[in-house]
Design a protein around this motif. Structure first.
Motif, PDB file in Angstrom:
ATOM      1  N   SER A   1     -18.995 -22.703  28.632  1.00  0.00           N
ATOM      2  CA  SER A   1     -18.120 -22.595  29.797  1.00  0.00           C
ATOM      3  C   SER A   1     -18.971 -22.473  31.047  1.00  0.00           C
ATOM      4  O   SER A   1     -20.038 -21.847  31.005  1.00  0.00           O
ATOM      5  N   THR A   2     -18.482 -23.011  32.135  1.00  0.00           N
ATOM      6  CA  THR A   2     -19.238 -22.942  33.386  1.00  0.00           C
ATOM      7  C   THR A   2     -18.571 -21.950  34.327  1.00  0.00           C
ATOM      8  O   THR A   2     -17.353 -21.950  34.476  1.00  0.00           O
ATOM      9  N   ILE A   3     -19.387 -21.093  34.950  1.00  0.00           N
ATOM     10  CA  ILE A   3     -18.895 -20.239  36.049  1.00  0.00           C
ATOM     11  C   ILE A   3     -19.906 -20.396  37.175  1.00  0.00           C
ATOM     12  O   ILE A   3     -21.087 -20.054  37.010  1.00  0.00           O
ATOM     13  N   GLY A   4     -19.467 -20.936  38.300  1.00  0.00           N
ATOM     14  CA  GLY A   4     -20.390 -21.209  39.411  1.00  0.00           C
ATOM     15  C   GLY A   4     -21.462 -22.179  38.954  1.00  0.00           C
ATOM     16  O   GLY A   4     -21.167 -23.189  38.311  1.00  0.00           O
ATOM     17  N   LYS A   5     -22.747 -21.833  39.227  1.00  0.00           N
ATOM     18  CA  LYS A   5     -23.813 -22.760  38.832  1.00  0.00           C
ATOM     19  C   LYS A   5     -24.369 -22.439  37.440  1.00  0.00           C
ATOM     20  O   LYS A   5     -25.344 -23.036  37.004  1.00  0.00           O
ATOM     21  N   TYR A   6     -23.763 -21.474  36.745  1.00  0.00           N
ATOM     22  CA  TYR A   6     -24.277 -21.079  35.429  1.00  0.00           C
ATOM     23  C   TYR A   6     -23.396 -21.588  34.298  1.00  0.00           C
ATOM     24  O   TYR A   6     -22.195 -21.757  34.459  1.00  0.00           O
ATOM     25  N   GLN A   7     -24.074 -21.799  33.156  1.00  0.00           N
ATOM     26  CA  GLN A   7     -23.339 -22.209  31.961  1.00  0.00           C
ATOM     27  C   GLN A   7     -23.486 -21.114  30.917  1.00  0.00           C
ATOM     28  O   GLN A   7     -24.554 -20.498  30.811  1.00  0.00           O
ATOM     29  N   TYR A   8     -22.422 -20.885  30.178  1.00  0.00           N
ATOM     30  CA  TYR A   8     -22.444 -19.774  29.224  1.00  0.00           C
ATOM     31  C   TYR A   8     -21.914 -20.221  27.864  1.00  0.00           C
ATOM     32  O   TYR A   8     -20.826 -20.788  27.785  1.00  0.00           O
ATOM     33  N   TYR A   9     -22.700 -19.915  26.820  1.00  0.00           N
ATOM     34  CA  TYR A   9     -22.205 -20.078  25.457  1.00  0.00           C
ATOM     35  C   TYR A   9     -21.236 -18.938  25.171  1.00  0.00           C
ATOM     36  O   TYR A   9     -21.485 -17.803  25.590  1.00  0.00           O
ATOM     37  N   LEU A  10     -20.185 -19.234  24.446  1.00  0.00           N
ATOM     38  CA  LEU A  10     -19.327 -18.154  23.976  1.00  0.00           C
ATOM     39  C   LEU A  10     -18.774 -18.487  22.612  1.00  0.00           C
ATOM     40  O   LEU A  10     -18.527 -19.658  22.300  1.00  0.00           O
ATOM     41  N   SER A  11     -18.632 -17.440  21.794  1.00  0.00           N
ATOM     42  CA  SER A  11     -18.081 -17.588  20.439  1.00  0.00           C
ATOM     43  C   SER A  11     -16.640 -17.113  20.453  1.00  0.00           C
ATOM     44  O   SER A  11     -16.193 -16.490  21.401  1.00  0.00           O
ATOM     45  N   ILE A  12     -15.965 -17.337  19.359  1.00  0.00           N
ATOM     46  CA  ILE A  12     -14.543 -16.977  19.290  1.00  0.00           C
ATOM     47  C   ILE A  12     -14.340 -15.459  19.413  1.00  0.00           C
ATOM     48  O   ILE A  12     -13.379 -14.992  20.010  1.00  0.00           O
ATOM     49  N   GLU A  13     -15.294 -14.651  18.900  1.00  0.00           N
ATOM     50  CA  GLU A  13     -15.117 -13.188  18.899  1.00  0.00           C
ATOM     51  C   GLU A  13     -15.559 -12.520  20.200  1.00  0.00           C
ATOM     52  O   GLU A  13     -15.255 -11.362  20.424  1.00  0.00           O
ATOM     53  N   SER A  14     -16.341 -13.229  21.018  1.00  0.00           N
ATOM     54  CA  SER A  14     -16.931 -12.587  22.194  1.00  0.00           C
ATOM     55  C   SER A  14     -15.906 -12.403  23.301  1.00  0.00           C
ATOM     56  O   SER A  14     -14.948 -13.163  23.398  1.00  0.00           O
ATOM     57  N   PHE A  15     -16.185 -11.420  24.153  1.00  0.00           N
ATOM     58  CA  PHE A  15     -15.329 -11.248  25.330  1.00  0.00           C
ATOM     59  C   PHE A  15     -15.719 -12.303  26.369  1.00  0.00           C
ATOM     60  O   PHE A  15     -16.890 -12.553  26.616  1.00  0.00           O
ATOM     61  N   PHE A  16     -14.725 -12.897  26.994  1.00  0.00           N
ATOM     62  CA  PHE A  16     -14.973 -13.807  28.116  1.00  0.00           C
ATOM     63  C   PHE A  16     -13.769 -13.706  29.036  1.00  0.00           C
ATOM     64  O   PHE A  16     -12.631 -13.628  28.564  1.00  0.00           O
ATOM     65  N   GLN A  17     -14.015 -13.663  30.362  1.00  0.00           N
ATOM     66  CA  GLN A  17     -12.902 -13.511  31.305  1.00  0.00           C
ATOM     67  C   GLN A  17     -11.886 -14.630  31.084  1.00  0.00           C
ATOM     68  O   GLN A  17     -12.270 -15.790  30.991  1.00  0.00           O
ATOM     69  N   VAL A  18     -10.590 -14.293  31.056  1.00  0.00           N
ATOM     70  CA  VAL A  18      -9.586 -15.300  30.690  1.00  0.00           C
ATOM     71  C   VAL A  18      -9.146 -16.184  31.854  1.00  0.00           C
ATOM     72  O   VAL A  18      -8.709 -17.312  31.649  1.00  0.00           O
ATOM     73  N   ASN A  19      -9.271 -15.675  33.082  1.00  0.00           N
ATOM     74  CA  ASN A  19      -8.803 -16.498  34.212  1.00  0.00           C
ATOM     75  C   ASN A  19      -9.908 -17.474  34.589  1.00  0.00           C
ATOM     76  O   ASN A  19     -10.918 -17.101  35.183  1.00  0.00           O
ATOM     77  N   GLN A  20      -9.713 -18.729  34.234  1.00  0.00           N
ATOM     78  CA  GLN A  20     -10.829 -19.668  34.310  1.00  0.00           C
ATOM     79  C   GLN A  20     -11.260 -20.026  35.730  1.00  0.00           C
ATOM     80  O   GLN A  20     -12.361 -20.512  35.926  1.00  0.00           O
ATOM     81  N   GLU A  21     -10.389 -19.775  36.731  1.00  0.00           N
ATOM     82  CA  GLU A  21     -10.791 -20.108  38.109  1.00  0.00           C
ATOM     83  C   GLU A  21     -11.194 -18.879  38.916  1.00  0.00           C
ATOM     84  O   GLU A  21     -12.174 -18.901  39.650  1.00  0.00           O
TER      85      GLU A  21
END
Ligand SMILES: C[S@@+](CC[C@H](N)C(=O)[O-])C[C@H]1O[C@@H](n2cnc3c(N)ncnc32)[C@H](O)[C@@H]1O
Length: 400
Positions: A220-240
């Motif tokens: 997933s991309t946030i700003g200029k960074y890219q992040y790997y994420l797995s199904i179990e990990s926490f990740f902010q839900v509001n994509q924008e």
């Protein structure tokens, strides 16, 4: 019984009084005069539903969701979005005044974007070969074909999930997509699917902890960074809106120019990496092993050299840090900070503290605990969960 609604409570319900007892009226808006039916009464409060409107608020709008009357997932779909945002800011102000007991806190204007199609993750429940949401505080299933809160990719995958539930006994299905909606992960629980699922459009499929098909991580991309994420990990839900929240944190970090930063409850390392160029050293801590695995991949993916991650509970390791930290960023779960962590933050005594919170009640409680040592400068609300009563806040604290 006819009543006039005075205001909204912190869950978005209308408040009125019946024989001096507080009465919460679902989906009622301030200044509306309504006829109500009592659904529950205790010694302390009454709960009621609207039977008929006598006067309707000018801020009431027609609900566009086909499930609005039965689902209960959206608390505020009947309220103008502009008014929802104003109410969330007022709610933060009120809760801070009531529970933090801090004299004056500047609560900035709320930041918000689109009210719909913002979610990159959903958990669906299964019953009787169908999937959907549970009604609040119950296990009554509301089968859904679409949901206005979910991004387009998840909505496109829903027919496949319906098919899966028709052919298998499904307890729960979690769907998560990348923020650009190109990749997706699915986790199924219940009975193991009898047949393989059509992989087209799905990046990875899990049955409970077992990987059935495809990849383990998405990017997933946030700003200029890219992040790997797995199904179990926490990740902010509001994509924008997450990018706006991380930018707010980054701007504060730029003002501080810290040498050493602790990023507590760091998840997949998103915030630590986002602000890493502004610090000499960043240490992220999270108790979830899949998040820390992602975080270490993210460090490499973004070629960040000055960050390290620790996989442990914050309260188990916080006593190892000395007073050489100039900034602590905390982003705890809804329950907020535990007493030990609060005690050690005060002992480490960073000059600055940035507190990201998804529950203004526990935020206010923790700010109260910190108020002898830290001055809360600014609180910025973010409407990360439009149409629900939830609100996220970024607070900036400075050591006295
Ligand atoms: C609200 S999330 C924040 C994640 C991250 N900052 C972000 O923006 O994506 C809270 C995180 O706290 C972690 N967590 C919960 N309890 C914890 C604890 N006692 N110690 C360390 N991490 C914890 C969860 O695994 C989750 O990743």
């Amino acid at each position: 019984m006819q009543v006039k609604i005075e205001k909204l409570d912190h869950f978005g319900r209308g408040i009125t009084y019946v024989n001096q007892k507080i009465c919460f009226v679902a989906k009622a808006l301030p200044n509306e005069i309504v006829k109500i039916k009592v659904t529950k009464e205790t010694k302390k409060y009454i709960e009621a539903e609207i039977e008929e409107w006598v006067t309707i608020s000018s801020y009431r709008i027609p609900e566009v969701c086909p499930y609005a009357k039965i689902c209960g997932g959206c608390d505020l779909e009947h309220l103008e979005y502009k008014k929802e945002n104003e109410w969330k800011r007022e709610k933060v102000k009120e809760l801070l005044a009531k529970f933090s007991q801090i004299e004056k806190v500047e609560v900035k204007e709320i930041k918000y974007l689109s009210p719909y199609h913002y979610r990159n993750k959903v958990t669906l429940h299964g019953a009787k070969n169908r999937v959907g949401y549970y009604q609040p505080k119950s296990k009554n299933l509301v089968p859904i074909d679409t949901c206005l809160l979910l991004n387009q990719k998840i909505n496109e995958l829903l027919p496949k999930m319906k098919r899966l539930a028709r052919e298998n006994k499904v307890q729960e299905i979690m769907i998560r997509t990348s923020n650009d909606e190109k990749e997706s992960l699915i986790k199924i629980s219940g009975d193991k699917p009898k047949s393989l699922i059509d992989m087209k459009d799905i990046t990875g499929i899990f049955f409970q902890e077992e990987q059935l098909q495809g990849k383990e991580e998405i990017i997933s991309t946030i700003g200029k960074y890219q992040y790997y994420l797995s199904i179990e990990s926490f990740f902010q839900v509001n994509q924008e809106l997450t990018e706006m929240l991380y930018e707010e944190v980054l701007n504060e970090v730029k003002k501080v120019k810290p040498k050493k930063v602790l990023d507590l409850y760091c998840g997949t390392g998103t915030i630590g990496i986002y602000i890493s160029s502004e610090a000499e050293e960043v240490i992220g801590i999270d108790s979830c092993s899949s998040s820390i695995k992602n975080a270490n991949h993210n460090k490499k993916l973004n070629q960040v050299k000055n960050i390290q991650f620790i996989n442990n509970k914050v309260e188990n390791v916080i006593d190892q840090f000395q007073q050489d930290t100039d900034l602590i960023i905390v982003d705890p779960p809804r329950k907020g900070l535990d007493k030990k962590t609060l005690r050690h933050i005060i002992r480490i005594a960073p000059k600055y503290l940035i507190y990201i919170s998804c529950d203004p009640v526990t935020l206010a409680r923790d700010l109260k605990e910190l108020k002898e040592t830290y001055q809360t400068k600014i609180v910025t609300p973010f409407n990360m969960f439009p149409r629900t009563y939830h609100v996220e806040c970024v607070s900036v604290l400075v050591h006295n």
